[in-house]
Motif scaffolding. Sequence first.
Motif, PDB file in Angstrom:
ATOM      1  N   TYR A  26     -23.187  89.572  45.752  1.00  0.00           N
ATOM      2  CA  TYR A  26     -22.966  90.557  46.818  1.00  0.00           C
ATOM      3  C   TYR A  26     -22.359  91.842  46.247  1.00  0.00           C
ATOM      4  O   TYR A  26     -22.781  92.953  46.605  1.00  0.00           O
ATOM      5  CB  TYR A  26     -22.052  90.000  47.913  1.00  0.00           C
ATOM      6  CG  TYR A  26     -21.787  91.038  48.970  1.00  0.00           C
ATOM      7  CD1 TYR A  26     -22.751  91.347  49.920  1.00  0.00           C
ATOM      8  CD2 TYR A  26     -20.604  91.783  48.970  1.00  0.00           C
ATOM      9  CE1 TYR A  26     -22.546  92.349  50.854  1.00  0.00           C
ATOM     10  CE2 TYR A  26     -20.390  92.781  49.896  1.00  0.00           C
ATOM     11  CZ  TYR A  26     -21.372  93.064  50.838  1.00  0.00           C
ATOM     12  OH  TYR A  26     -21.170  94.069  51.746  1.00  0.00           O
ATOM     13  N   ARG A  94     -30.662  90.216  55.944  1.00  0.00           N
ATOM     14  CA  ARG A  94     -31.337  90.524  54.694  1.00  0.00           C
ATOM     15  C   ARG A  94     -32.679  91.242  54.859  1.00  0.00           C
ATOM     16  O   ARG A  94     -33.017  92.100  54.035  1.00  0.00           O
ATOM     17  CB  ARG A  94     -31.504  89.254  53.857  1.00  0.00           C
ATOM     18  CG  ARG A  94     -30.191  88.807  53.206  1.00  0.00           C
ATOM     19  CD  ARG A  94     -30.280  87.377  52.717  1.00  0.00           C
ATOM     20  NE  ARG A  94     -29.062  86.941  52.047  1.00  0.00           N
ATOM     21  CZ  ARG A  94     -27.919  86.664  52.662  1.00  0.00           C
ATOM     22  NH1 ARG A  94     -27.836  86.786  53.979  1.00  0.00           N
ATOM     23  NH2 ARG A  94     -26.870  86.262  51.975  1.00  0.00           N
ATOM     24  N   LEU A 199     -30.937  89.652  47.259  1.00  0.00           N
ATOM     25  CA  LEU A 199     -31.984  89.318  48.217  1.00  0.00           C
ATOM     26  C   LEU A 199     -32.772  88.084  47.792  1.00  0.00           C
ATOM     27  O   LEU A 199     -33.160  87.262  48.631  1.00  0.00           O
ATOM     28  CB  LEU A 199     -32.931  90.502  48.390  1.00  0.00           C
ATOM     29  CG  LEU A 199     -32.339  91.756  49.036  1.00  0.00           C
ATOM     30  CD1 LEU A 199     -33.364  92.885  49.036  1.00  0.00           C
ATOM     31  CD2 LEU A 199     -31.864  91.472  50.458  1.00  0.00           C
ATOM     32  N   ARG A 203     -31.020  83.807  49.541  1.00  0.00           N
ATOM     33  CA  ARG A 203     -31.849  83.911  50.738  1.00  0.00           C
ATOM     34  C   ARG A 203     -31.221  83.194  51.932  1.00  0.00           C
ATOM     35  O   ARG A 203     -31.338  83.618  53.065  1.00  0.00           O
ATOM     36  CB  ARG A 203     -33.231  83.320  50.468  1.00  0.00           C
ATOM     37  CG  ARG A 203     -34.098  84.179  49.565  1.00  0.00           C
ATOM     38  CD  ARG A 203     -35.455  83.568  49.395  1.00  0.00           C
ATOM     39  NE  ARG A 203     -36.316  84.405  48.584  1.00  0.00           N
ATOM     40  CZ  ARG A 203     -37.566  84.091  48.276  1.00  0.00           C
ATOM     41  NH1 ARG A 203     -38.073  82.944  48.704  1.00  0.00           N
ATOM     42  NH2 ARG A 203     -38.295  84.895  47.541  1.00  0.00           N
ATOM     43  N   ARG A 205     -28.944  82.412  54.642  1.00  0.00           N
ATOM     44  CA  ARG A 205     -27.983  83.283  55.294  1.00  0.00           C
ATOM     45  C   ARG A 205     -26.594  82.682  55.298  1.00  0.00           C
ATOM     46  O   ARG A 205     -25.593  83.369  55.251  1.00  0.00           O
ATOM     47  CB  ARG A 205     -28.446  83.555  56.730  1.00  0.00           C
ATOM     48  CG  ARG A 205     -27.515  84.461  57.512  1.00  0.00           C
ATOM     49  CD  ARG A 205     -28.111  84.782  58.855  1.00  0.00           C
ATOM     50  NE  ARG A 205     -28.454  83.576  59.573  1.00  0.00           N
ATOM     51  CZ  ARG A 205     -27.589  82.888  60.302  1.00  0.00           C
ATOM     52  NH1 ARG A 205     -26.335  83.281  60.372  1.00  0.00           N
ATOM     53  NH2 ARG A 205     -27.944  81.799  60.933  1.00  0.00           N
TER      54      ARG A 205
END
Length: 413
Positions: A26, A94, A199, A203, A205
Amino acid sequence: MSDSAPIGTPTGTPVAPRGLGFLLLYALAWGGGVIAYVPLLTLILPVKIETIAPDDKVALLSLTTLLGAVVASAMNVLIGMVSDRTVMRERGRRPWVAMGLVLTLISYAVLHAATTPVALVIGVMLFQAALNLMLAPLSAVPADEIPDAQKGLVGGLMGAVYTFGALAGMVVTASPWFSERMQLTIAGVLVSAGVLPFLLLSRKRGPVVPASAPMIRAGSRRKRNLIRIWIARLLVQIAGSIFFAYLLFYFETVDRTGLSFAGGDITSQVAWLAGSVTLVLAPLSIATGRLSDAVRSRKPFLVVTAAMVTVGLLTLALLPQWAPAALGYVLFACGCGLFLALQSAYAMQLLITPEHRGRDMGVLNLTNTIPALIAPSMAYLMAGEGDFTLLLLVLAGLTGVALILCLQVRDEA
């Protein structure tokens, strides 16, 4: 409950801490977002403006900055609201980040093709729309997916990666033979290298962090805290936006009598000072954020860093000699960087309703764009003659108000 009470005891089953790999992915993505705009807006765009309109470069730069800030402000809130809907439908944020990345890269091509002032202004507005399509949902991810006990660390990481922007600027301008196309291509590659791993490798969430019980019981107190820290951040951002823009001009007025390097190049000396602070600030931001997690309260850190900003500005205003001014700058710059990182962590902690976190982060992020609308006129009115004393005292007054607001924050339920 005291101010040092646990910062977010969630209802129901506690959310498991995120692994270091996720946090670093992140932070890398956020760094990619920083790279997307810092080299372009601070280095590439001014040179292009000077080429297109050499006689009206100041006016054109002001116009593009103003309209770009308006677009950025509107997109931050709008996309935050839209991405809230996809979060509640289990699709996460995303897809919006990915779309924003693609459109940001396309906007680079649009800007490169611009050859008239009108085309350039439109290109900058399109760039700001695409950039904030990427950054608005990305900024809300920690509020959704990272427990309160780790928000200080992620805030520190977000603060630390702002150094990526300065480093990227050095890379894209490393050779005088780099064309504008090459500079934009390098920037695009660096942005993609930062955002794509997040990303592609995260993936899933993950669970949406639920509302915390103490915050729910606090009710209106939580809203008052949000308002206080929003205003405090805005005031600190105004001070930072103005002083960092006029940093070189200020130090040109500083008395360097008696110093061994008094006759040296002031530009390189200021660059060395600013660069040294930036290198120190990155690890300091991470350490301070992690410490605020361990202490389980953000307020003491917000108070101390706001005080550092205020004392730094007063030192710069009242002692315009090189040694105290340099010390004042260190206090100011470190205080600003740490305050903004910790404020981000605390703000994300207060956003307890998943249905509106993106929208609320968009509103909080207005503190990044509003200063661009008001800072130039403030600086011109108070330091137009090259005397920065009044301007710095006014900025110290603003950050002093931010300090008072931080003292009024109450974590108790």
